[in-house]
Design a protein around this motif. Structure first.
Motif, PDB file in Angstrom:
ATOM      1  N   SER A 160      45.185  32.753  26.738  1.00  0.00           N
ATOM      2  CA  SER A 160      45.165  34.077  28.476  1.00  0.00           C
ATOM      3  C   SER A 160      46.282  33.739  28.898  1.00  0.00           C
ATOM      4  O   SER A 160      47.666  33.973  27.944  1.00  0.00           O
ATOM      5  CB  SER A 160      44.377  33.638  29.329  1.00  0.00           C
ATOM      6  OG  SER A 160      44.270  32.156  30.184  1.00  0.00           O
ATOM      7  N   THR A 175      38.003  35.656  27.861  1.00  0.00           N
ATOM      8  CA  THR A 175      37.417  35.207  26.771  1.00  0.00           C
ATOM      9  C   THR A 175      36.845  33.612  26.721  1.00  0.00           C
ATOM     10  O   THR A 175      37.396  32.879  27.765  1.00  0.00           O
ATOM     11  CB  THR A 175      39.436  34.642  26.028  1.00  0.00           C
ATOM     12  OG1 THR A 175      38.641  34.426  24.771  1.00  0.00           O
ATOM     13  CG2 THR A 175      40.095  33.548  26.100  1.00  0.00           C
ATOM     14  N   CYS A 215      33.643  40.485  27.984  1.00  0.00           N
ATOM     15  CA  CYS A 215      35.573  40.055  27.453  1.00  0.00           C
ATOM     16  C   CYS A 215      36.180  40.545  27.331  1.00  0.00           C
ATOM     17  O   CYS A 215      37.582  40.787  27.209  1.00  0.00           O
ATOM     18  CB  CYS A 215      34.747  38.648  26.760  1.00  0.00           C
ATOM     19  SG  CYS A 215      34.264  36.666  28.418  1.00  0.00           S
ATOM     20  N   CYS A 226      39.847  42.454  28.213  1.00  0.00           N
ATOM     21  CA  CYS A 226      41.071  41.944  27.550  1.00  0.00           C
ATOM     22  C   CYS A 226      41.778  44.126  26.958  1.00  0.00           C
ATOM     23  O   CYS A 226      42.364  43.690  27.285  1.00  0.00           O
ATOM     24  CB  CYS A 226      40.538  41.216  26.675  1.00  0.00           C
ATOM     25  SG  CYS A 226      40.634  39.991  26.958  1.00  0.00           S
ATOM     26  N   LYS A 280      44.393  36.377  23.969  1.00  0.00           N
ATOM     27  CA  LYS A 280      43.840  37.932  23.861  1.00  0.00           C
ATOM     28  C   LYS A 280      43.961  39.292  24.313  1.00  0.00           C
ATOM     29  O   LYS A 280      43.229  39.612  24.412  1.00  0.00           O
ATOM     30  CB  LYS A 280      42.165  37.158  24.098  1.00  0.00           C
ATOM     31  CG  LYS A 280      41.455  35.788  23.260  1.00  0.00           C
ATOM     32  CD  LYS A 280      41.651  36.073  21.292  1.00  0.00           C
ATOM     33  CE  LYS A 280      40.984  34.924  21.484  1.00  0.00           C
ATOM     34  NZ  LYS A 280      41.257  35.182  19.696  1.00  0.00           N
TER      35      LYS A 280
END
Length: 277
Positions: free
Chosen positions: A12, A40, A92, A96, A129
């Motif tokens: 991250s 993530t 998630c 993102c 991510k």
């Protein structure tokens, strides 16, 4: 026993990889570590293997982005020990994507003001991510527009109140996020309430019996704020956690692994509650 239940890696917005973080935890004599990368769970399997190799016990964790719709503000919820993590994958991915969309807008605004390239930013995100403002600031530092991540330029560009390039969008509703954590058989703990001034939300959620715990051991909370949080935790029998919120080079204040910790009693409460889910 030393338990640090909040830290980040390159997956991250940390600057170190999983292996480097766990090896540092070993050097710091940390017994239990939770890698809680933003939105993530990609660390889970690798962290388990590396933790066993280094003699550091791993509590699986993830820090989920959410939104307090009543107060129109951001909130982060830590999820620990989900036995059905696949139920969190869609959330998630959505979070993102929201962050990437915001970051792309911010990048466009920054590139209008400073002649840096998209490649100079994206090279800092190869393991992540998502894209974070720290990755943008690193490119600006590389090209000499700043000397630090959280100085005058950061405030000018990315301050949530006055930053000329700051972009924010709503994340999924906090009630939905907590319900999904419980569906995934995980333990839901509000992260660093002081950071986003979430104390009213904390009390509301605790009163409704939705929340399992609160992170009190965090650099953002001073002594008076911690007292308020302890009062709420005691009133509603919440689990109390602590963690360094370590990001390596991207730390917003000096903080190292083990600088804030969780007691063995509260770690045991997390493990027992997760087992009963």
């Amino acid at each position: 026993m030393i338990c640090d239940l909040h830290c980040h890696t390159k997956l991250s917005d940390g600057s170190l990889g999983i292996e480097a973080v766990i090896e540092q935890a070993k050097r710091m004599n940390i017994d239990w570590l939770s890698i809680t990368d933003h939105d993530t769970m990609a660390s889970f399997s690798r962290a388990d293997i590396l933790g066993e190799r280094n003699g550091v016990k791993i509590l699986r964790g993830v820090e989920l982005s959410a939104w307090d719709k009543e107060r129109n503000s951001k909130v982060h919820i830590l999820c620990y020990a989900p036995s059905k993590p696949d139920r969190l994958e869609g959330l998630c991915l959505k979070c993102c994507e929201i962050r990437k969309a915001c970051s792309k807008e911010m990048i466009d605004k920054v590139m209008e003001k400073y002649p840096i390239t998209l490649e100079s930013i994206l090279k800092n995100t190869t393991s992540s991510k998502s894209i974070f403002k720290q990755h943008i600031m690193r490119a600006l530092i590389d090209y000499g527009y700043a000397l630090e991540f959280y100085g005058d330029l950061d405030r000018k560009l990315f301050n949530p109140e006055v930053g000329s390039c700051y972009v924010e969008r709503e994340y999924p509703d906090v009630n939905f996020v907590i319900d999904l954590i419980h569906t995934a058989k995980g333990v839901a703990v509000m992260a660093h309430p002081a950071l986003y001034d979430n104390i009213e939300l904390l009390e509301d959620l605790a009163k409704k019996g939705k929340l399992d715990g609160v992170e009190i051991g965090h650099y953002s909370a001073d002594e008076n704020y911690r007292k308020q949080l302890y009062d709420i935790a005691e009133r509603y029998n919440l689990i109390v956690t602590g963690g360094s919120d370590f990001h390596g080079l991207y730390n917003s204040v000096p903080t190292h692994l083990g600088s804030e910790t969780t007691t063995k009693e509260n770690l045991d409460r997390i493990i027992k509650l997760a087992a009963r889910m």
